[in-house]
Design a protein around this motif. Structure first.
Motif, mmCIF file in Angstrom:
data_model
loop_
_atom_site.group_PDB
_atom_site.id
_atom_site.type_symbol
_atom_site.label_atom_id
_atom_site.label_comp_id
_atom_site.label_asym_id
_atom_site.label_seq_id
_atom_site.Cartn_x
_atom_site.Cartn_y
_atom_site.Cartn_z
ATOM 1 N N UNK A 92 0.832 -1.203 0.000
ATOM 2 C CA UNK A 92 0.000 0.000 0.000
ATOM 3 C C UNK A 92 0.868 1.255 0.000
ATOM 4 N N UNK A 93 1.899 1.234 0.844
ATOM 5 C CA UNK A 93 2.790 2.396 0.894
ATOM 6 C C UNK A 93 3.506 2.584 -0.430
ATOM 7 N N UNK A 95 2.389 1.729 -3.336
ATOM 8 C CA UNK A 95 1.410 2.278 -4.283
ATOM 9 C C UNK A 95 1.298 3.790 -4.122
ATOM 10 N N UNK A 96 1.223 4.219 -2.856
ATOM 11 C CA UNK A 96 1.135 5.655 -2.607
ATOM 12 C C UNK A 96 2.377 6.368 -3.110
ATOM 13 N N UNK A 98 4.292 5.398 -5.480
ATOM 14 C CA UNK A 98 4.274 5.409 -6.942
ATOM 15 C C UNK A 98 3.440 6.574 -7.456
ATOM 16 N N UNK A 99 2.282 6.781 -6.823
ATOM 17 C CA UNK A 99 1.420 7.890 -7.242
ATOM 18 C C UNK A 99 2.142 9.218 -7.067
ATOM 19 N N UNK A 102 5.090 9.720 -9.539
ATOM 20 C CA UNK A 102 4.726 9.975 -10.936
ATOM 21 C C UNK A 102 4.395 11.443 -11.177
ATOM 22 N N UNK A 103 4.070 12.148 -10.082
ATOM 23 C CA UNK A 103 3.564 13.507 -10.260
ATOM 24 C C UNK A 103 4.561 14.531 -10.803
ATOM 25 N N UNK A 105 6.552 14.515 -13.035
ATOM 26 C CA UNK A 105 6.562 14.508 -14.493
ATOM 27 C C UNK A 105 5.493 15.389 -15.105
ATOM 28 N N UNK A 106 4.456 15.684 -14.315
ATOM 29 C CA UNK A 106 3.408 16.554 -14.828
ATOM 30 C C UNK A 106 3.726 18.024 -14.572
ATOM 31 N N UNK A 107 4.686 18.271 -13.677
ATOM 32 C CA UNK A 107 4.980 19.658 -13.331
ATOM 33 C C UNK A 107 6.249 20.182 -13.990
ATOM 34 N N UNK A 113 9.595 13.957 -23.879
ATOM 35 C CA UNK A 113 8.369 14.483 -24.467
ATOM 36 C C UNK A 113 8.589 15.863 -25.084
ATOM 37 N N UNK A 141 10.431 9.361 -15.588
ATOM 38 C CA UNK A 141 9.989 7.978 -15.777
ATOM 39 C C UNK A 141 11.125 7.052 -16.187
ATOM 40 N N UNK A 146 12.398 6.349 -9.646
ATOM 41 C CA UNK A 146 11.068 5.925 -10.094
ATOM 42 C C UNK A 146 11.074 4.425 -10.372
ATOM 43 N N UNK B 284 3.454 9.491 -21.209
ATOM 44 C CA UNK B 284 3.573 10.344 -20.032
ATOM 45 C C UNK B 284 3.239 11.797 -20.353
ATOM 46 N N UNK B 286 0.901 14.946 -19.674
ATOM 47 C CA UNK B 286 0.330 15.286 -18.358
ATOM 48 C C UNK B 286 -1.000 14.601 -18.062
ATOM 49 N N UNK B 289 -0.225 11.105 -17.154
ATOM 50 C CA UNK B 289 0.365 11.040 -15.815
ATOM 51 C C UNK B 289 -0.736 11.066 -14.768
ATOM 52 N N UNK B 290 -1.643 12.028 -14.909
ATOM 53 C CA UNK B 290 -2.697 12.167 -13.899
ATOM 54 C C UNK B 290 -3.649 10.981 -13.919
ATOM 55 N N UNK B 293 -1.948 8.331 -12.070
ATOM 56 C CA UNK B 293 -1.960 8.609 -10.630
ATOM 57 C C UNK B 293 -3.333 8.264 -10.042
ATOM 58 N N UNK B 296 -3.679 4.574 -9.683
ATOM 59 C CA UNK B 296 -2.894 4.060 -8.566
ATOM 60 C C UNK B 296 -3.567 4.407 -7.234
ATOM 61 N N UNK B 337 -1.951 22.809 -18.138
ATOM 62 C CA UNK B 337 -0.811 22.036 -18.606
ATOM 63 C C UNK B 337 -0.885 21.966 -20.122
#
Lengths: 596, 346
Positions: A92-93, A95-96, A98-99, A102-103, A105-107, A113, A141, A146, B284, B286, B289-290, B293, B296, B337
């Motif tokens: 469980x930890x 999994x958390x 991992x979430x 992964x973030x 990469x969105x910021x 890419x 990633x 990661x 990947x 954005x 990615x979300x 997430x 998960x 994004x």
């Protein structure tokens, strides 16, 4: 099998497992893991209250008092760590984690890419960027941390699911467990008297329990049926998790053997599939260069349709002629959502634009440049496109750089601003700034063909006198339309805009694992649905006689996890047994007896 | 065709108004004092009923120990479910339904009306645009709201969940308001990247999943409210109207389980489509990615439910965090994004 009836946590289960002695599997999804967790936490923290469902069937393998902890050798520690890793809590930890992992990469811009945005980030944050780089935040990633998270998660998954799969196979080979002596603690239960004979009742019960696997026992005139169904629930759960492993392995293998290339092809031109023909090319470690299928592809034409009012794109179609090494030329089309399959690879239509064909003659009149130059659309609705023409081979030694805009339907307003009003090439014009000097092509440093390196260049400018007499220096703009030849300023030469073909940007991708990836993904989906929606149920039916000689039926049902339909199911089984005159709800004066 | 688009717009606005009325009337219903005792009282009875069996300790008690509430003949079978599962919805249904809940009845009626208006609005929008009506954010929101409404009404047919009404209606009002004011675009054809049958499959399931998760998250929030009340031993007006936290947890789980399967399908169908349209099944982006997430987080939710110490209240937080991630993925990622999924049309 530890089932947990709702509302009375654990009690029937304790009774049951104590009696039938089949400590098989788990109660709720993943409770095997929970059991592991309980076992692990029992070893780690002996004071932890072992209150819940799992404890009764557990045999602590190591009770960790302080003394014993001190005496733990490497083996014990390894075993302890393995138990931790494969415990539900750690899964469980992870999994958390991992979430969360992964973030970023969105910021932050990601190099695979959007490499240009990473470069921009370096310019905007010169201090911060190298730090981010060190922690792999520009390529999250592919970063080691990661990978560490998901690999640990998968190790945990395998360590948990493999024993569970073995357990499940064992369960399948054994008959359903014995019924407990008493049903009193099952919330879903029933008891009634019927006038049918015992054997009739057992026969109808057996029929009603058709979808179940049934164990029949008889002792002292009492017949007990223990039935179980829904083994697919656990099978689905195992399938889901193993399919995820398969998915990961497929993707990993694909990244080793794949290749991917990008190429721009102008209408009328032909592309030959070889590594050097690509504008950009990347491949996995195990990719062999000779595995490229040497087909040829000519772009016959490209059509683009746009909405008349909004200018939004409606349709893009590339018509191509493909020639396989040992085949006839065949015509084909490529559209945005319809890649073309050729030579084991898929060809995707990724972009398009205009590539004005120009000729540039230098000051001496010699042909210095001739060809179609792709301009990149900057506006999807008007196709205003930017591009660069680099004229390196002049006889005079002064190189010429031209950069600027292609306007498909050019309009010049009162302030001398030029822009395009339509994506269709109704009245195209090239509007170019002129640079002269050294293009910097001979340094050996690879250059972006869409950018002018102005370090060694000077822009050609002119003095203009405004109405009030002030003089300003302005760049010289050359405007040229198809068929026209225009003089370049400062006597640099001439430019001829011959015609305006379109170009397409194509992606070629070869990945032999796509089929596997899809198969595993669908297996995971099916397994998941099965593990969540298929009910796993046990039904116990006991048929005996009371003192008055009446047939007495007692029954109970148990489900794994939440099962709102359990009571309905028990009644479905029992309803056929109630028939017969004189049956009724009178409570039996004596129990039908017990097997114990 | 523009007339149809206009008509659709009127209907959606009417639907929003209905939802607003439903929000208010459901809230009035909730704010009423409960006349009958809360369902918690029922539990001790059952425990008491079970106790003699334990005390007797013999097989003789087996049949006699049936709780008095459980009928042993087939006639009143439906009630047995309530006795067998004391903590589920039947407990709360028994109490408050005896009181006339006029406000709740008005709420239900306007809610159904709103959902109907919305459905017709969606259909007309599809006809006006000449394609499936879920190709931009405005339409996506409408479908998600409709699915959430339909799910609520579907559950309501089986058990009394009118305590959810005001919250679902409020979410619907907010979502539709945002859709009408910020996200609205005129019906039009879609760009080449969206011209695929996957638009019908992938996007419809995505918006349905959003609607499903919304209902689950709402239930989880109420679960936390009730859980708090149960731990304090006091119940405010809202908590008194709610079934047990345990029962809310199970309801939320069942909805989330459906949502999770839908979301898994969204990821798979999206990957297939991305493979066709963009030449890679996972890049990947954005949005990807979300979405990952979110998947998960809900996977963690399912695991948390069966990890000791994490079930109940903590698991509820996962359900809520999951839905918040969905909102971020929908509203924030689409606008702030740069993503390949920039199809909002705004």
């Amino acid at each position: 099998m530890r089932y947990r009836p709702e509302g009375l946590a654990g009690e029937p289960e304790v009774e049951e497992s104590g009696e039938d002695g089949t400590p098989d599997g788990a109660a709720r999804d993943g409770e095997a893991r929970d059991g592991e967790a309980a076992r692990a936490s029992a070893t780690a923290a002996p004071s932890a209250p072992a209150s819940n469902t799992a404890t009764a069937t557990l045999t602590p393998t190591a009770t960790a008092t302080g003394d014993q902890l001190a005496r733990w050798g490497a083996r014990e520690w390894l075993r302890w760590m393995w138990r931790q890793l494969t415990s539900m809590r750690v899964a469980l930890l992870l999994l958390l984690l991992l979430a969360v992992a992964a973030l970023p990469g969105a910021f932050f811009p990601q190099r695979p890419q959007t490499p240009e945005k990473v470069a921009q980030y370096y310019l905007d944050h010169p201090d911060l960027a190298p730090v981010l780089e060190r922690f792999g935040l520009f390529d999250v990633y592919a970063s080691p941390w990661f990978a560490a998270v998901y690999l640990l998660l998968f190790v945990s998954l395998v360590g948990c699911i493999v024993p569970r799969a073995i357990d499940h196979v064992r369960t399948l080979r054994e008959p359903p467990p014995r019924a407990p002596r008493r049903f009193s603690r099952f919330p879903v239960r029933d008891a009634f008297v019927t006038t049918s004979t015992r054997d009739d009742v057992v026969a109808s019960a057996t029929t009603a329990l058709k979808p179940y696997r049934v164990r029949r026992e008889e002792a002292r005139g009492v017949v007990t049926l223990s039935a179980e169904r829904g083994y697919l629930r656990e099978a689905g759960n195992i399938t889901f998790h193993l399919a995820l492993v398969g998915l990961l392995v497929s993707v990993a293998y694909g990244s080793l053997v794949h290749y991917r290339g990008q190429v721009i092809v102008v209408e009328g031109e032909t592309f030959a599939n070889s590594r050097i023909a690509y504008d950009s090319f990347d491949a996995g470690t195990w990719f062999a260069a000779d595995s490229l299928d040497p087909f040829r592809m000519q772009l016959d034409s490209f059509t683009a349709e746009f909405d008349e009012t909004t200018g939004a794109a409606k349709d893009f179609t590339a018509s191509v002629t493909v020639t396989e090494p040992d085949g006839e030329p065949t015509a084909a089309t490529i559209k945005v959502n319809h890649p073309l399959r050729v030579g084991g690879a898929n060809v995707y239509l990724m972009g398009n634009g205009f590539a004005p064909r120009v000729q540039v003659r230098d000051a001496s009149g010699a042909l210095a440049f001739s060809g179609a130059v792709p301009f990149i659309p900057q506006n999807d609705a008007t196709y205003e496109s930017r591009g660069v023409i680099k004229v390196a081979d002049t006889t005079t030694g002064t190189q010429i750089g031209l950069n600027g805009w292609l306007l498909p339907t050019a309009v010049v307003d009162a302030d001398a601003n030029a822009f395009s009003i339509s994506p269709y090439p109704d009245d195209p014009a090239l509007v170019l700034d002129v640079w002269s000097g050294d293009l910097g092509l001979d340094d050996g440093v690879p250059q972006n063909v869409y950018q002018l390196d102005t370090d060694g260049l000077t822009q050609v400018t002119q003095q203009t006198t405004a109405d009030d007499g002030t003089e300003t220096t302005e760049p010289v703009r050359v405007v040229v339309r198809p068929g026209e030849t225009v003089d370049l300023p400062d006597g640099l030469g001439t430019i001829t805009f011959e015609d305006l073909p379109r170009y397409v940007g194509l992606d070629l991708r070869y990945d032999p694992t796509l089929g596997f990836v899809l198969t595993f993904a669908l297996l995971a989906l099916g397994g998941l649905a099965g593990s969540l929606f298929l009910p796993r149920r046990r039904v116990f039916v006991r048929v005996g006689a009371d003192d008055a000689g009446r047939t007495v039926v007692t029954a109970a049902a148990l489900a794994r996890g939440d099962d709102p339909g359990l009571d309905r199911e028990l009644q479905r089984v029992l309803t056929p047994l109630r028939s017969g005159p004189g049956s009724g709800d009178a409570p039996p004066t004596q129990s039908p007896g017990s097997t114990a | 065709m523009t007339e149809l688009g206009q008509l659709s717009l009127y209907l959606v606005t009417a639907a929003m108004t209905c939802y607003l009325i439903a929000t208010v009337t459901f809230a009035i219903d909730l704010s009423r004092r409960v006349a009958s005792a809360p369902s918690r009282v029922r539990e001790p009875q059952l425990v008491a009923a079970g106790a003699p069996a334990e005390a007797a300790g013999s097989a003789t008690a087996d049949a006699a120990a049936l709780p008095p509430a459980t009928p042993v003949n087939g006639a009143a079978r439906t009630n047995a479910g309530g006795a067998a599962e004391p903590a589920t919805g039947s407990g709360d249904a028994a109490g408050p339904t005896q009181v006339r809940r006029r406000a709740a009845a008005i709420g239900m009626s306007t809610f159904v009306l709103g959902a109907l208006f919305l459905l017709i609005g969606i259909v007309l929008r599809g006809i006006a645009a000449g394609r499936v009506p879920w190709a931009n954010m405005y339409e996506f929101t409408m479908v998600a709201v409709f699915v959430a409404s339909a799910l609520f009404l579907g559950i309501q047919r089986r058990r009394d969940v009118r305590y959810l009404g005001t919250f679902i209606s409020l979410l619907a009002v907010l979502a539709l308001f945002l859709a009408l004011t910020v996200l609205y675009t005129d019906p039009a054809a879609v760009q080449p990247a969206l011209q695929s049958y996957w638009l019908a499959i992938h996007v419809s399931i995505a918006s349905s999943a959003m609607g499903v998760f919304a209902v689950a998250a709402t239930t989880s929030v109420l679960q936390l409210v009730k859980d708090r009340a149960e731990h304090r031993g006091t119940a405010g007006r809202l908590a008194a109207k709610l079934p047990t936290a345990d029962s809310l947890e199970r309801l939320s789980y069942r909805i989330n389980a459906v949502g999770f399967v839908l979301w898994t399908f969204v990821l798979i169908s999206g990957s297939i489509w991305a493979e066709h349209a963009w030449g890679r099944f996972w890049g990947w982006d954005p949005k990807e990615v979300w979405s990952f997430v979110i998947w998960v987080v809900y996977a963690a939710y399912l695991h948390a439910r069966s990890t000791r110490g994490w079930e109940g209240r903590r698991a509820a937080w996962f359900s809520i965090i999951g839905f918040v991630s969905i909102l971020v993925n929908y509203y924030v990622v689409n606008f702030f994004f740069s993503s390949l999924h920039s199809y909002s049309g705004v």
